[in-house]
Enzyme design. Structure first.
Site, PDB file in Angstrom:
ATOM      1  N   ASP A   1       5.669 -17.048   3.319  1.00 18.93           N
ATOM      2  CA  ASP A   1       5.036 -18.102   2.543  1.00 18.93           C
ATOM      3  C   ASP A   1       3.651 -17.594   2.132  1.00 18.93           C
ATOM      4  O   ASP A   1       3.176 -16.576   2.640  1.00 18.93           O
ATOM      5  CB  ASP A   1       4.933 -19.355   3.415  1.00 18.93           C
ATOM      6  CG  ASP A   1       4.181 -20.488   2.743  1.00 18.93           C
ATOM      7  OD1 ASP A   1       4.438 -20.748   1.549  1.00 18.93           O
ATOM      8  OD2 ASP A   1       3.333 -21.105   3.411  1.00 18.93           O
TER       9      ASP A   1
ATOM     10  N   ASP B   1       4.028 -21.580   7.397  1.00 19.74           N
ATOM     11  CA  ASP B   1       3.377 -22.663   8.139  1.00 19.74           C
ATOM     12  C   ASP B   1       3.891 -24.034   7.731  1.00 19.74           C
ATOM     13  O   ASP B   1       3.357 -25.047   8.183  1.00 19.74           O
ATOM     14  CB  ASP B   1       1.864 -22.621   7.894  1.00 19.74           C
ATOM     15  CG  ASP B   1       1.516 -23.147   6.514  1.00 19.74           C
ATOM     16  OD1 ASP B   1       2.079 -22.630   5.520  1.00 19.74           O
ATOM     17  OD2 ASP B   1       0.710 -24.090   6.421  1.00 19.74           O
TER      18      ASP B   1
END
Length: 214
Positions: A10, A166
């Site tokens: 990410d 996250d």
């Protein structure tokens, strides 16, 4: 340790700390349409599903009235200010060096043009085989078809692919595509929300990956 061939990262909250600049863009748009500004912590809770969803959440019941204009305002402001405060997490260069021989891809729900601008400016774009943002393919996280496209392109199997992020969408992307999921607990999303999803792996900081993956 888990042996992997493909690391899918990410961007926001995982490789870069970008919440302040995203919040500034949101509040710029809100102020311009006459709405009250929102605190950083509130906006942090809206991040992760792309800019259109971010603005809809920030606008709340006024989304239908101001959505199109707010997107224009956000994009115009953010394109000029996306690097005001955004920076790499301190351990990112070392982690990328450690996994230098592994295939690495960034998959983000951030608009691809913004993702490319940030990663090039911060010097990490050349470390990745590909950077995929919103608008590049028909799917977005957590749709497993997105990860399936990435794995097929780079010749990786789900069993030897890990999604590192996250956000809730990162954990779900890995799980729904049959890959490993690794939740970064020091990013934007609250750790309890991530742990409730039972990710395969967790890291308190990105450096933990060096002892989790090989």
């Amino acid at each position: 340790m888990r042996s992997v061939d493909l690391l899918v990262f990410d961007l926001d909250g995982t490789l870069v700390r970008s919440d302040e600049d995203l919040a500034a863009g949101v509040n710029h748009a809100l102020k311009a349409v006459g709405m009250p500004l929102l605190p950083l912590e509130t906006i942090r809770g809206f991040i992760g599903d792309g800019i259109p969803v971010l603005m809809r959440r920030a606008l709340g019941p006024h989304a239908s009235e101001w959505f199109s204009r707010s997107i224009e305002l956000f994009n115009g402001y953010y394109s000029e200010h996306l690097l005001d405060h955004t920076a790499l997490y301190p351990d990112v260069p070392d982690v990328l060096d450690h996994f230098d021989r592994k295939q690495k891809v960034i998959v983000t729900n951030k608009t691809e043009a913004f993702a490319l601008k940030i990663t090039h400016a911060l010097g990490i774009a050349p470390r990745f085989r590909e950077i995929i943002g919103e608008g590049a393919v028909p799917f977005k996280k957590p749709d497993p078809r997105l990860l399936q496209l990435v794995m097929e392109k780079w010749g990786a199997t789900p069993e030897r692919t890990v999604v590192i992020g996250d956000g809730v969408n990162d954990v779900l992307l890995g799980k729904q595509a049959g890959a490993l999921s690794c939740a970064c607990l020091n990013g934007i999303t609250g750790r309890e929300r991530l742990l409730a999803l039972s990710p395969d792996l967790t890291c308190e900081s990105l450096s933990d990956l060096k002892s989790l993956l090989c």
